[in-house]
Every structure is written in C-alpha cells, then in structure tokens.
Design a protein around this motif. Structure first.
Motif, PDB file in Angstrom:
ATOM      1  N   PHE A  18       0.865  -1.311   0.055  1.00 53.97           N
ATOM      2  CA  PHE A  18       0.175  -0.046   0.015  1.00 53.97           C
ATOM      3  C   PHE A  18       0.611   1.249   0.059  1.00 53.97           C
ATOM      4  O   PHE A  18       0.965   2.175  -0.872  1.00 53.97           O
ATOM      5  N   LEU A  19       1.592   1.347   0.969  1.00 49.35           N
ATOM      6  CA  LEU A  19       2.584   2.696   0.939  1.00 49.35           C
ATOM      7  C   LEU A  19       3.471   2.593  -0.113  1.00 49.35           C
ATOM      8  O   LEU A  19       3.906   3.559  -0.522  1.00 49.35           O
ATOM      9  N   ASP A  38      10.270  -7.173  -3.863  1.00 45.10           N
ATOM     10  CA  ASP A  38       8.898  -7.570  -2.928  1.00 45.10           C
ATOM     11  C   ASP A  38       8.831  -9.105  -3.140  1.00 45.10           C
ATOM     12  O   ASP A  38       9.175  -9.575  -4.079  1.00 45.10           O
ATOM     13  N   ARG A  40       6.028 -10.408  -3.884  1.00 49.27           N
ATOM     14  CA  ARG A  40       5.066 -10.415  -4.571  1.00 49.27           C
ATOM     15  C   ARG A  40       5.117  -9.116  -5.586  1.00 49.27           C
ATOM     16  O   ARG A  40       5.474  -8.271  -5.026  1.00 49.27           O
ATOM     17  N   LEU A  55      13.179 -10.632   1.348  1.00 46.36           N
ATOM     18  CA  LEU A  55      14.396  -9.576   1.788  1.00 46.36           C
ATOM     19  C   LEU A  55      15.237 -10.452   2.819  1.00 46.36           C
ATOM     20  O   LEU A  55      16.428  -9.845   3.067  1.00 46.36           O
ATOM     21  N   TYR A 142       4.520  -7.543  16.526  1.00 47.82           N
ATOM     22  CA  TYR A 142       4.909  -6.399  15.493  1.00 47.82           C
ATOM     23  C   TYR A 142       5.832  -5.333  16.106  1.00 47.82           C
ATOM     24  O   TYR A 142       6.732  -4.979  15.352  1.00 47.82           O
ATOM     25  N   LYS A 146       9.219  -3.998  15.391  1.00 47.08           N
ATOM     26  CA  LYS A 146       9.579  -2.719  14.714  1.00 47.08           C
ATOM     27  C   LYS A 146      10.678  -2.083  15.501  1.00 47.08           C
ATOM     28  O   LYS A 146      11.572  -1.026  14.869  1.00 47.08           O
ATOM     29  N   HIS A 171       1.711   6.561  12.113  1.00 44.32           N
ATOM     30  CA  HIS A 171       0.796   5.874  12.854  1.00 44.32           C
ATOM     31  C   HIS A 171      -0.094   4.980  11.670  1.00 44.32           C
ATOM     32  O   HIS A 171       0.305   4.543  10.716  1.00 44.32           O
ATOM     33  N   ILE A 173      -2.304   4.850   8.492  1.00 35.80           N
ATOM     34  CA  ILE A 173      -2.160   5.396   7.051  1.00 35.80           C
ATOM     35  C   ILE A 173      -3.430   5.169   6.528  1.00 35.80           C
ATOM     36  O   ILE A 173      -4.090   4.172   6.357  1.00 35.80           O
TER      37      ILE A 173
HETATM   38  P1  NAD Z   1       1.502  -3.797   3.137  1.00 33.30           P
HETATM   39  O1  NAD Z   1       1.161  -4.840   3.535  1.00 33.30           O
HETATM   40  O2  NAD Z   1       0.602  -3.002   2.125  1.00 33.30           O
HETATM   41  O3  NAD Z   1       2.998  -3.770   2.357  1.00 33.30           O
HETATM   42  C1  NAD Z   1       4.083  -4.522   2.819  1.00 33.30           C
HETATM   43  C2  NAD Z   1       4.586  -5.166   1.580  1.00 33.30           C
HETATM   44  O4  NAD Z   1       5.864  -5.785   2.097  1.00 33.30           O
HETATM   45  C3  NAD Z   1       4.023  -6.214   1.020  1.00 33.30           C
HETATM   46  O5  NAD Z   1       3.947  -5.653  -0.542  1.00 33.30           O
HETATM   47  C4  NAD Z   1       4.519  -7.397   1.242  1.00 33.30           C
HETATM   48  O6  NAD Z   1       4.438  -8.349   0.055  1.00 33.30           O
HETATM   49  C5  NAD Z   1       6.008  -7.076   1.359  1.00 33.30           C
HETATM   50  N1  NAD Z   1       6.793  -8.021   2.220  1.00 33.30           N
HETATM   51  C6  NAD Z   1       6.286  -8.576   3.276  1.00 33.30           C
HETATM   52  N2  NAD Z   1       7.296  -9.573   3.761  1.00 33.30           N
HETATM   53  C7  NAD Z   1       8.111  -9.531   2.745  1.00 33.30           C
HETATM   54  C8  NAD Z   1       9.641 -10.216   2.652  1.00 33.30           C
HETATM   55  N3  NAD Z   1       9.859 -11.226   3.629  1.00 33.30           N
HETATM   56  N4  NAD Z   1      10.321  -9.923   1.609  1.00 33.30           N
HETATM   57  C9  NAD Z   1       9.880  -8.815   0.642  1.00 33.30           C
HETATM   58  N5  NAD Z   1       8.756  -8.410   0.917  1.00 33.30           N
HETATM   59  C10 NAD Z   1       7.939  -8.585   1.689  1.00 33.30           C
HETATM   60  O7  NAD Z   1       1.791  -2.833   4.242  1.00 33.30           O
HETATM   61  P2  NAD Z   1       1.811  -1.231   4.376  1.00 33.30           P
HETATM   62  O8  NAD Z   1       0.829  -0.572   4.982  1.00 33.30           O
HETATM   63  O9  NAD Z   1       2.236  -0.370   2.866  1.00 33.30           O
HETATM   64  O10 NAD Z   1       3.155  -0.879   5.205  1.00 33.30           O
HETATM   65  C11 NAD Z   1       4.300  -0.368   4.752  1.00 33.30           C
HETATM   66  C12 NAD Z   1       5.089  -0.349   5.975  1.00 33.30           C
HETATM   67  O11 NAD Z   1       4.458   0.975   6.950  1.00 33.30           O
HETATM   68  C13 NAD Z   1       5.700  -1.309   6.949  1.00 33.30           C
HETATM   69  O12 NAD Z   1       6.757  -1.329   7.478  1.00 33.30           O
HETATM   70  C14 NAD Z   1       4.747  -0.872   8.149  1.00 33.30           C
HETATM   71  O13 NAD Z   1       5.158  -1.550   9.382  1.00 33.30           O
HETATM   72  C15 NAD Z   1       4.753   0.472   8.234  1.00 33.30           C
HETATM   73  N6  NAD Z   1       3.639   1.003   8.685  1.00 33.30           N
HETATM   74  C16 NAD Z   1       2.004   1.024   8.254  1.00 33.30           C
HETATM   75  C17 NAD Z   1       1.184   1.534   8.901  1.00 33.30           C
HETATM   76  C18 NAD Z   1      -0.248   1.542   8.104  1.00 33.30           C
HETATM   77  O14 NAD Z   1      -1.202   1.980   8.836  1.00 33.30           O
HETATM   78  N7  NAD Z   1      -0.361   0.871   7.112  1.00 33.30           N
HETATM   79  C19 NAD Z   1       1.310   2.471  10.127  1.00 33.30           C
HETATM   80  C20 NAD Z   1       2.584   2.451  10.411  1.00 33.30           C
HETATM   81  C21 NAD Z   1       3.733   1.850   9.911  1.00 33.30           C
END
Ligand code: NAD
Length: 245
Positions: A18-19, A38, A40, A55, A142, A146, A171, A173
């Motif tokens: 997503f991000l 990634d 996927r 990773l 988690y 982190k 926090h 998103i």
């Molecule tokens: P998301 O699940 O949409 O994206 C995470 C991506 O990481 C996915 O595409 C997944 O395939 C990839 N991934 C997972 N394990 C992997 C691995 N072993 N090797 C390679 N790729 C891998 O999540 P997001 O919401 O986009 O979050 C992105 C970052 O932001 C994360 O670090 C999360 O901790 C942080 N974060 C998100 C939020 C939120 O509200 N979404 C809030 C605070 C922090």
C-alpha cells in the motif's frame, strides 16, 4: 556537486504494498528510476523494474540494489498476524540482511518505514516528540520487532563509511488502495459490530494521509546528507492533531 534526481536510481523494498506503491508513483513523478523488491508483484508501471524475492535472501537483494544510491525499506508482514517467528525473521533478521546488502551494493542512503507504535505503552500520547523512549512493554510482536528494526537501521548510520540512515514513524495510514484500516472499519460497521466503545470514547489515535507519509519519506531521503542533523534519527509523521477514537 548535487546530482539531479533524474540521474538517480532508487529501490523500494516492499514496493508492491500500500505505502510502497504510493512511494514508487511519487518517486517516478520526481524523475527517479525505481527498482521494486517484494515477495509479490501487484502491478506494472513504466519506469519500474520488479525484482521478486524475500528480503531475507541477500543474493536476491543484491541484484535488485544494483546501481541504487537510495533505498526505502517499507516491507513488513501484516501487523495483525501476531506470528512471532515471522516478525522476528522478516523485521529483525531480514532488516540486518537489508543493511548488509545495502553496504555491499554501495547504497548511500537507507530510509526505513518504522511506526509510531515504537513509543506506545498503552496510554494516550499527545504532542509526543522523538525524544520519547522506546516502549518498554511493546503492545505486540509486530511492535517489538519494529523497535528492534528501527534500532538496527539507525545504529547502522555511519558517516565515515558513507552510509546514512533515517527512520520515519507514521501511525495509521489511510488513502486510496488502503487494504486494512478503512476497509476493515467499514466491514465491521456493516456487520453491526461497531456498537462497542472501548474506554471512555476519548482515546486518541493518529491517522495520516498516505501522500503525506510519502512526502515525509522523500523529504527525509533528499535531506539525508553527511552534514545533516537528521542522520541516524527517527521522525514522527502526522497530519496534525490526533483525533478521539
Ligand atoms: P503492506 O502489507 O501493504 O505492504 C508491505 C509489503 O511488504 C507487501 O507488498 C509485502 O508483500 C511485502 N513483504 C512482506 N514480507 C516480505 C519479505 N519477507 N520480503 C519482501 N517483501 C515482503 O503494508 P503497508 O501498510 O504498505 O506498510 C508499509 C510499512 O509501513 C511497513 O513497514 C509497516 O510496518 C509501516 N506502517 C504502516 C502503517 C499503516 O497504517 N499501514 C502504519 C505504521 C507503519
């Protein structure tokens, strides 16, 4: 001399998420060439090279980081799973692998997506600054991983070696293609399960629009230079005031 953004290649680890995808789109708009790494591939875009892999696999990472001077690490297992081993493997061991691969590949800057939950101990925080200590009792695995991940990345910052790091702490998103926050709220409400109030109804929670989170990442990346005070530091990202939840 400063390189123009168009002469730069960056890599986004977790760029299918997503991000990550919002970050990729903004980087392209700003003239960067982008490699996505990634487990996927969720889309295709002109100007983006996809590398599928885990990773924790340094060799796979090394080929994706070729020619990249700047790396964003925003990959993580979904927070809800509470799978301790998975979080330890990806967020801790995997982040060590990311740091090693960056250093071996000659990457100069690493920007980590951390989380504001690293300072959350279960009680409301208002106007919290970056000098708050890490939570002694993190709320889940988690968050525990982190915290470890953020420490690893910030401690790896080394001006002598020409490797600079910074962490961004959002926090919740929200925004287009959000897979979790709003869809889960709407689904829960549709199923009639939003009738309960936990606490007195005045608990605080912070949400940030995804483009603001992306903006914070890019500003941090572009300001990250050896003479900059942001080297090795974490930064909270927020829209404005936290809202009652
Ligand atoms: P998301 O699940 O949409 O994206 C995470 C991506 O990481 C996915 O595409 C997944 O395939 C990839 N991934 C997972 N394990 C992997 C691995 N072993 N090797 C390679 N790729 C891998 O999540 P997001 O919401 O986009 O979050 C992105 C970052 O932001 C994360 O670090 C999360 O901790 C942080 N974060 C998100 C939020 C939120 O509200 N979404 C809030 C605070 C922090």
């Amino acid at each position: 001399t400063r390189l123009r953004p168009s002469s730069k290649r960056c890599a986004v680890i977790g760029g299918s998420g997503f991000l990550g995808r919002h970050l990729v789109e903004k980087l392209l708009e700003r003239g960067y060439a982008v490699s996505v790494f990634d487990i996927r591939q969720s889309y295709e875009l002109p100007g983006v090279t996809f590398h599928q892999g885990d990773l924790c696999d340094k060799q796979a990472l090394l080929s994706a980081l070729q020619d990249a001077s700047l790396v964003f690490h925003c990959a993580s297992p979904a927070p809800g799973s509470d799978d301790r081993q998975l979080f330890e493997r990806v967020n801790v061991v995997g982040t060590q692998t990311v740091i090693q691969a960056c250093m071996e590949a000659g990457v100069q800057k690493l920007v980590l997506t951390s989380s504001a939950s690293v300072v959350y101990e279960g009680t409301d925080i208002k106007n919290g600054k970056e000098d708050l200590p890490y939570a002694r009792k993190p709320i889940d695995y988690y968050t525990q991983t982190k915290i470890k991940q953020e420490k690893l990345v910030l401690e790896a910052c080394n001006k002598q070696k020409g490797f600079l790091t910074v962490a961004i702490r959002p926090h919740g998103i929200f925004g287009p293609r959000d897979p979790q926050l709003v869809p889960i709220l709407v689904d829960t409400a549709r199923r009639g399960k939003m009738k309960f109030i936990i606490g007195n109804g005045a608990n605080l929670v912070d949400f940030t629009y995804v483009e603001n989170v992306v903006h914070g990442h890019i500003l941090a990346a572009e300001r990250l230079r050896p003479d900059s005070p942001i080297c090795g530091k974490p930064y909270h990202i927020t829209n404005d005031e936290p809202i009652p939840f």
